[in-house]
Design an enzyme around this catalytic site. Sequence first.
Site, PDB file in Angstrom:
ATOM      1  N   ARG A 118       2.374  -5.911  15.224  1.00  0.00           N
ATOM      2  CA  ARG A 118       1.900  -5.398  13.940  1.00  0.00           C
ATOM      3  C   ARG A 118       3.049  -4.609  13.320  1.00  0.00           C
ATOM      4  O   ARG A 118       3.822  -3.963  14.036  1.00  0.00           O
ATOM      5  CB  ARG A 118       0.686  -4.492  14.165  1.00  0.00           C
ATOM      6  CG  ARG A 118       0.101  -3.987  12.877  1.00  0.00           C
ATOM      7  CD  ARG A 118      -1.190  -3.208  13.110  1.00  0.00           C
ATOM      8  NE  ARG A 118      -1.558  -2.489  11.921  1.00  0.00           N
ATOM      9  CZ  ARG A 118      -2.363  -1.452  11.907  1.00  0.00           C
ATOM     10  NH1 ARG A 118      -2.894  -1.018  13.047  1.00  0.00           N
ATOM     11  NH2 ARG A 118      -2.653  -0.837  10.776  1.00  0.00           N
ATOM     12  N   HIS A 119       3.170  -4.652  11.997  1.00  0.00           N
ATOM     13  CA  HIS A 119       4.252  -3.916  11.338  1.00  0.00           C
ATOM     14  C   HIS A 119       4.224  -2.443  11.751  1.00  0.00           C
ATOM     15  O   HIS A 119       3.179  -1.904  12.121  1.00  0.00           O
ATOM     16  CB  HIS A 119       4.128  -4.044   9.813  1.00  0.00           C
ATOM     17  CG  HIS A 119       2.861  -3.423   9.291  1.00  0.00           C
ATOM     18  ND1 HIS A 119       2.721  -2.066   9.093  1.00  0.00           N
ATOM     19  CD2 HIS A 119       1.668  -3.970   8.976  1.00  0.00           C
ATOM     20  CE1 HIS A 119       1.499  -1.817   8.655  1.00  0.00           C
ATOM     21  NE2 HIS A 119       0.832  -2.957   8.592  1.00  0.00           N
TER      22      HIS A 119
ATOM     23  N   GLU B 128      -1.766  -9.745   4.490  1.00  0.00           N
ATOM     24  CA  GLU B 128      -2.954  -9.045   4.990  1.00  0.00           C
ATOM     25  C   GLU B 128      -4.192  -9.430   4.179  1.00  0.00           C
ATOM     26  O   GLU B 128      -4.079  -9.885   3.026  1.00  0.00           O
ATOM     27  CB  GLU B 128      -2.705  -7.528   4.950  1.00  0.00           C
ATOM     28  CG  GLU B 128      -3.843  -6.661   5.468  1.00  0.00           C
ATOM     29  CD  GLU B 128      -4.315  -7.005   6.889  1.00  0.00           C
ATOM     30  OE1 GLU B 128      -4.480  -8.200   7.219  1.00  0.00           O
ATOM     31  OE2 GLU B 128      -4.556  -6.071   7.669  1.00  0.00           O
TER      32      GLU B 128
ATOM     33  N   ASN C 224      -0.418   3.938   5.928  1.00  0.00           N
ATOM     34  CA  ASN C 224      -1.054   4.209   7.220  1.00  0.00           C
ATOM     35  C   ASN C 224      -1.310   5.707   7.392  1.00  0.00           C
ATOM     36  O   ASN C 224      -2.324   6.108   7.968  1.00  0.00           O
ATOM     37  CB  ASN C 224      -0.174   3.743   8.397  1.00  0.00           C
ATOM     38  CG  ASN C 224      -0.057   2.230   8.476  1.00  0.00           C
ATOM     39  OD1 ASN C 224       0.989   1.691   8.847  1.00  0.00           O
ATOM     40  ND2 ASN C 224      -1.130   1.532   8.133  1.00  0.00           N
TER      41      ASN C 224
ATOM     42  N   HIS D 101      -0.191  -8.134  10.245  1.00  0.00           N
ATOM     43  CA  HIS D 101      -0.982  -6.956   9.873  1.00  0.00           C
ATOM     44  C   HIS D 101      -2.196  -6.865  10.797  1.00  0.00           C
ATOM     45  O   HIS D 101      -2.464  -7.771  11.576  1.00  0.00           O
ATOM     46  CB  HIS D 101      -1.462  -7.109   8.437  1.00  0.00           C
ATOM     47  CG  HIS D 101      -0.353  -7.301   7.456  1.00  0.00           C
ATOM     48  ND1 HIS D 101       0.142  -6.288   6.672  1.00  0.00           N
ATOM     49  CD2 HIS D 101       0.361  -8.413   7.127  1.00  0.00           C
ATOM     50  CE1 HIS D 101       1.102  -6.759   5.897  1.00  0.00           C
ATOM     51  NE2 HIS D 101       1.251  -8.049   6.148  1.00  0.00           N
TER      52      HIS D 101
ATOM     53  N   ARG E  93       6.357  -4.233   4.388  1.00  0.00           N
ATOM     54  CA  ARG E  93       6.238  -3.563   5.683  1.00  0.00           C
ATOM     55  C   ARG E  93       6.502  -4.501   6.875  1.00  0.00           C
ATOM     56  O   ARG E  93       7.017  -4.062   7.901  1.00  0.00           O
ATOM     57  CB  ARG E  93       4.872  -2.889   5.818  1.00  0.00           C
ATOM     58  CG  ARG E  93       3.638  -3.763   5.563  1.00  0.00           C
ATOM     59  CD  ARG E  93       2.457  -2.829   5.324  1.00  0.00           C
ATOM     60  NE  ARG E  93       1.127  -3.434   5.193  1.00  0.00           N
ATOM     61  CZ  ARG E  93       0.634  -3.974   4.069  1.00  0.00           C
ATOM     62  NH1 ARG E  93       1.407  -4.100   2.997  1.00  0.00           N
ATOM     63  NH2 ARG E  93      -0.609  -4.408   4.032  1.00  0.00           N
TER      64      ARG E  93
HETATM   65  O1  F6P Z   1      -3.414  -1.099   7.960  1.00  0.00           O
HETATM   66  C1  F6P Z   1      -4.512  -1.257   7.196  1.00  0.00           C
HETATM   67  C2  F6P Z   1      -4.976  -2.701   7.086  1.00  0.00           C
HETATM   68  O2  F6P Z   1      -3.994  -3.607   7.477  1.00  0.00           O
HETATM   69  C3  F6P Z   1      -5.426  -2.984   5.656  1.00  0.00           C
HETATM   70  O3  F6P Z   1      -4.444  -3.430   4.771  1.00  0.00           O
HETATM   71  C4  F6P Z   1      -6.552  -3.955   5.854  1.00  0.00           C
HETATM   72  O4  F6P Z   1      -7.431  -3.993   4.760  1.00  0.00           O
HETATM   73  C5  F6P Z   1      -7.167  -3.410   7.115  1.00  0.00           C
HETATM   74  O5  F6P Z   1      -6.110  -2.915   7.905  1.00  0.00           O
HETATM   75  C6  F6P Z   1      -7.927  -4.436   7.902  1.00  0.00           C
HETATM   76  O6  F6P Z   1      -8.676  -3.797   8.914  1.00  0.00           O
HETATM   77  P1  F6P Z   1     -10.272  -3.655   8.779  1.00  0.00           P
HETATM   78  O7  F6P Z   1     -10.764  -5.056   8.632  1.00  0.00           O
HETATM   79  O8  F6P Z   1     -10.643  -3.048  10.093  1.00  0.00           O
HETATM   80  O9  F6P Z   1     -10.602  -2.825   7.580  1.00  0.00           O
END
Ligand code: F6P
Length: 409
Positions: free
Chosen positions: A216-217, A289, A223, A358, A264
């Site tokens: 993961r980045h 992502e 973050n 991501h 990222r």
């Molecule tokens: O780091 C955050 C992230 O990559 C967001 O860009 C993305 O919406 C989210 O995580 C996805 O995780 P979850 O589905 O648990 O919200």
Amino acid sequence: MEDNKLYVVMVGLPARGKSTISFRLQETFRRDNIHAKVFNNGNLRRKYRPTKETYSADFYSPENKAGVEMRRRFAMMNIHRAKTYLRRGGDVSILDATNASPQRRRMIERNLDDHPILYIECVNDDREILSLSINQKVKTPEFEHLDHARALKEFEKRIKYYEMIYVPLYEERNYIKLDSLHNRILREKLMDPLPYYSRIRDFLVTDIVKNLFLIRHAETYYNLEDRIGGDPSLTERGKTQAVTLAEFFKNRNISFIFTSQKKRTIQTAEPIRDMQRSCTIVPLKEFNEIDAGICECMTYQEIREKYPTIYNTRKKDKYNYVYPGGESYATMRERIETGIKKALFLNRNADNIMIIGHRAVNRMILAHFLYRREEDVPFIYVPQDKFYHIVAKQDKKLFQLRRYGLVSI
Ligand code: F6P
């Protein structure tokens, strides 16, 4: 008596994955103690006529009589070698060349009449993959006397010449027509009993991953605030994490790093690339992502306050919930699969493959290799200080969450 020997004859335009398949098929057979050997026409040409003349596109013109004759002679040399190999105890000879014209295939059939022939035709017309693939091809010594742009032109011209004589398989007795990007069989015809047929078929439709490092980045400014999506850069701490990753993987021989198109992931990949001997970063849109639609760039707290219905509905069925104007895990699935196929195709014979993605993307990639119930996928643990090491071969499966520290691997 049942014939246990087989000729496999590859067919297809250049850069369609024929040599990768040939090589891996040979490896698969050898692992099972079946004697298999690849006979590649290009290797003969490069060995016996490594001249600018045979490296130029016009050598491949159907009008170039001397070129046509020389290529026919190399093909005959391999036909004889393939035959001798089976006579002397080999089980499977794999003829790796374009074998694009029916004339060439008839010549093979006339000369290899002692055992059955299975043709495998590789097709792939995905422009992006083709151009990335050609980009790699022209980095080989064959093109080193040309600058990059000229080499690309020459190679594309070479493909055009092959297109002029290319006739897809149809009248041949036994063949598999394969979408070599998606590992999908498009058509097959089987008129003779063939040894190893189901083994070859299984092999063609299975993804083989020797070592996949799924990362993961590193840490971003978003973050820090638990903000989602967008295109933030790495923090100073994130940049240090990327350098630590680079140190950790420096001896691992990584040829490609597949990232998303977001800063990222690319910023995480750059220091890793810089410590490799020869490594290319390939940003794929398929690994972007999850698109959070109207919630992009918000924090989870903000979503909860501003769009409580979105927050609560997603919580109830996170896998299937589609952000308004965006995506769900379920709707991402197809593009993630395509991204994986592209990465595996381009990575070719390299043992190690790296993807920097991501949180949601990496969950989907993991779920591709390791079965997980859909409702569990959005909760797979994807930390930023560890990576997944995945091996997925016919005889071995491994999923390991590993910390990257100071000791390199
Ligand atoms: O780091 C955050 C992230 O990559 C967001 O860009 C993305 O919406 C989210 O995580 C996805 O995780 P979850 O589905 O648990 O919200």
